[in-house]
Design a protein around this motif. Structure first.
Motif, PDB file in Angstrom:
ATOM      1  N   ASP A  81       0.819  -1.219   0.000  1.00 24.98           N
ATOM      2  CA  ASP A  81       0.000   0.000   0.000  1.00 24.98           C
ATOM      3  C   ASP A  81       0.850   1.265   0.000  1.00 24.98           C
ATOM      4  N   GLY A  82       2.145   1.113  -0.187  1.00 20.77           N
ATOM      5  CA  GLY A  82       3.040   2.262  -0.259  1.00 20.77           C
ATOM      6  C   GLY A  82       3.821   2.487   1.015  1.00 20.77           C
ATOM      7  N   ALA A  83       5.052   2.939   0.869  1.00 18.21           N
ATOM      8  CA  ALA A  83       5.917   3.267   2.001  1.00 18.21           C
ATOM      9  C   ALA A  83       6.911   4.327   1.548  1.00 18.21           C
ATOM     10  N   VAL A  84       7.369   5.125   2.492  1.00 16.74           N
ATOM     11  CA  VAL A  84       8.308   6.203   2.184  1.00 16.74           C
ATOM     12  C   VAL A  84       9.742   5.705   2.326  1.00 16.74           C
ATOM     13  N   LEU A  85      10.529   5.912   1.283  1.00 18.82           N
ATOM     14  CA  LEU A  85      11.970   5.678   1.336  1.00 18.82           C
ATOM     15  C   LEU A  85      12.614   7.022   1.632  1.00 18.82           C
ATOM     16  N   GLU A  86      13.297   7.106   2.763  1.00 22.01           N
ATOM     17  CA  GLU A  86      13.775   8.392   3.250  1.00 22.01           C
ATOM     18  C   GLU A  86      15.116   8.785   2.627  1.00 22.01           C
ATOM     19  N   LYS A  87      15.225  10.084   2.393  1.00 24.52           N
ATOM     20  CA  LYS A  87      16.452  10.664   1.852  1.00 24.52           C
ATOM     21  C   LYS A  87      17.654  10.275   2.701  1.00 24.52           C
ATOM     22  N   GLY A  88      18.724   9.851   2.033  1.00 20.21           N
ATOM     23  CA  GLY A  88      19.970   9.516   2.717  1.00 20.21           C
ATOM     24  C   GLY A  88      20.052   8.099   3.233  1.00 20.21           C
ATOM     25  N   CYS A  89      18.982   7.318   3.094  1.00 22.42           N
ATOM     26  CA  CYS A  89      18.984   5.928   3.550  1.00 22.42           C
ATOM     27  C   CYS A  89      19.145   4.982   2.360  1.00 22.42           C
ATOM     28  N   VAL A  90      19.538   3.748   2.648  1.00 17.35           N
ATOM     29  CA  VAL A  90      19.740   2.751   1.604  1.00 17.35           C
ATOM     30  C   VAL A  90      18.738   1.616   1.805  1.00 17.35           C
ATOM     31  N   TYR A  91      18.099   1.208   0.721  1.00 18.41           N
ATOM     32  CA  TYR A  91      17.077   0.163   0.761  1.00 18.41           C
ATOM     33  C   TYR A  91      17.372  -0.894  -0.290  1.00 18.41           C
ATOM     34  N   LEU A  92      16.950  -2.103   0.000  1.00 20.34           N
ATOM     35  CA  LEU A  92      17.079  -3.205  -0.945  1.00 20.34           C
ATOM     36  C   LEU A  92      15.685  -3.781  -1.182  1.00 20.34           C
ATOM     37  N   VAL A  93      15.301  -3.888  -2.459  1.00 20.79           N
ATOM     38  CA  VAL A  93      13.960  -4.352  -2.818  1.00 20.79           C
ATOM     39  C   VAL A  93      14.082  -5.506  -3.803  1.00 20.79           C
ATOM     40  N   PRO A  94      13.537  -6.681  -3.484  1.00 26.70           N
ATOM     41  CA  PRO A  94      13.500  -7.746  -4.490  1.00 26.70           C
ATOM     42  C   PRO A  94      12.558  -7.345  -5.617  1.00 26.70           C
ATOM     43  N   LEU A  95      12.978  -7.570  -6.856  1.00 27.93           N
ATOM     44  CA  LEU A  95      12.174  -7.217  -8.015  1.00 27.93           C
ATOM     45  C   LEU A  95      11.249  -8.367  -8.397  1.00 27.93           C
ATOM     46  N   LEU A  96      10.162  -8.034  -9.074  1.00 29.88           N
ATOM     47  CA  LEU A  96       9.223  -9.071  -9.502  1.00 29.88           C
ATOM     48  C   LEU A  96       9.808  -9.926 -10.615  1.00 29.88           C
TER      49      LEU A  96
END
Length: 365
Positions: A81-96
């Motif tokens: 349903d959506g989430a905020v990725l914050e400036k200056g942080c690093v995220y890892l997302v598995p792709l479809l």
């Protein structure tokens, strides 16, 4: 007859990508949609979760991304349903999407144009990978997106398309001699062609009628919902950059949107990739690389030349950037065959015929 599973040397066009999906060489948890196909690339979609990680990393030859994630993950976020990725942080997302590549077919990934123009650093990593955005021939496994918002926090959801992937077989790059001949036949760039390891281009700092030469990201702006097109006021997120024609001084750590002086043309039988002139040119970096599709700026696709938008970040020291300074190059590649659909002619293309232009999220009227 030519074996369709073994295409000729070059970049694979849209019809070959569809065949790869049909043969399960490109796999997907949710079926690939028509909207993902570009003339010479496939858009990749975010999966349902994101992991906030302590640092950027590569899996390395001896490990998978999932194994390394155990050492770096801080918390897990639901993107349904959506989430905020914050400036200056690093995220890892598995792709479809995942890959089951045949031997001899390699891939390269890049951020989409709108992603780069938001200073949203997005790179693809793989199991046992030792480079960002480079996928070895015969790779079989999942794909992950590493995302680091650098200027603006962003709201993302499952299924959003932040990066794209291009497939190649054999030696695809044109030599300087071949590019010179192609320029004579097709006019790759308006004006003189500076060809040396690619087609060189320079920055345009000649003021428009309003005196503007570019945009600089504001340091404390709000969140951008990536699904909202034309929804944001420019002056809420960007400062206007003006010049007297003698150049501008780049501030350390600041992010700028500028434009190339040259208008480029990508003929239908070719694709191109933007690269820095050097990894570092003076004290700044221009464009983290980007794909130019067959037909971009070309007359056969309704174009009359399109200028390249430059995503510029200054490093440790203030730097004087002058009008006409050489800042990057376009690397042209052969297609295995002409795409069935061309950029600007058969697609609703946001950036055909562009000049200085922000991402599609901003209302510039």
């Amino acid at each position: 007859m030519t074996d369709p599973a073994k295409p000729a040397m070059g970049v694979l066009p849209i019809q070959s990508l569809k065949a790869m999906v049909a043969r399960a060489e490109i796999t997907a948890e949710i079926a690939v949609t028509e909207a993902q196909y570009q003339p010479a690339s496939l858009d990749l979609r975010l999966g349902s979760v994101a992991y906030r990680v302590r640092a950027s990393f590569l899996a390395g030859r001896s490990a998978g991304v999932g194994e390394r994630l155990k050492d770096f993950a801080m918390h897990k976020m639901d993107l349904t349903d959506g989430a905020v990725l914050e400036k200056g942080c690093v995220y890892l997302v598995p792709l479809l999407e995942g890959l089951n590549l045949p031997d001899g077919v390699q891939a390269v990934a890049n951020a989409k144009s709108s992603t780069g123009r938001l200073d949203l650093l997005t790179r693809t990593i793989t199991d046992h990978g030792t480079e960002f955005d480079r996928i070895a021939p015969g790779y079989k496994g999942p794909l992950w997106a590493e995302i680091c918002p650098r200027s603006f926090s962003v709201l993302v959801r499952q299924g959003m398309r932040l990066n794209q992937i291009r497939f190649r077989t054999g030696d695809t790059t044109l030599t300087d001699a071949a590019m010179t001949a192609l320029h004579k036949a097709e006019t790759l760039v308006d004006g003189p062609a500076h060809i040396d390891g690619g087609l060189g281009f320079s920055v345009d700092l000649e003021p428009r009628k309003d005196g503007i030469v570019g945009y600089r990201a504001k340091p404390h702006a709000g969140v951008i919902d990536l699904d909202r097109i034309g929804a944001y006021r420019v002056d809420d997120f960007w400062d206007l950059v003006r010049s007297d024609g003698n150049g501008i001084i780049l501030d350390p750590g600041a992010f700028y949107i500028l434009v190339s002086r040259e208008a480029v043309h990508i003929p239908p039988d070719y694709a191109a990739e933007m690269a820095p002139y050097m990894a570092l040119v003076g004290e700044f970096r221009v464009h983290y690389a980007g794909f130019f599709d067959p037909g971009f700026g070309h007359a056969q696709a309704g174009g009359q030349g399109s200028r390249g938008v430059l995503e510029v970040r200054c490093h440790e020291a203030p730097f004087l950037l002058e009008h006409g300074q050489r800042v990057g190059r376009l690397i042209y590649e052969h297609m295995t065959e002409r795409p069935e659909l061309l950029y600007g002619k058969d697609f609703a293309s946001n950036y055909q015929g562009q000049g200085l232009k922000l991402s599609k999220h901003f209302n510039v009227d």
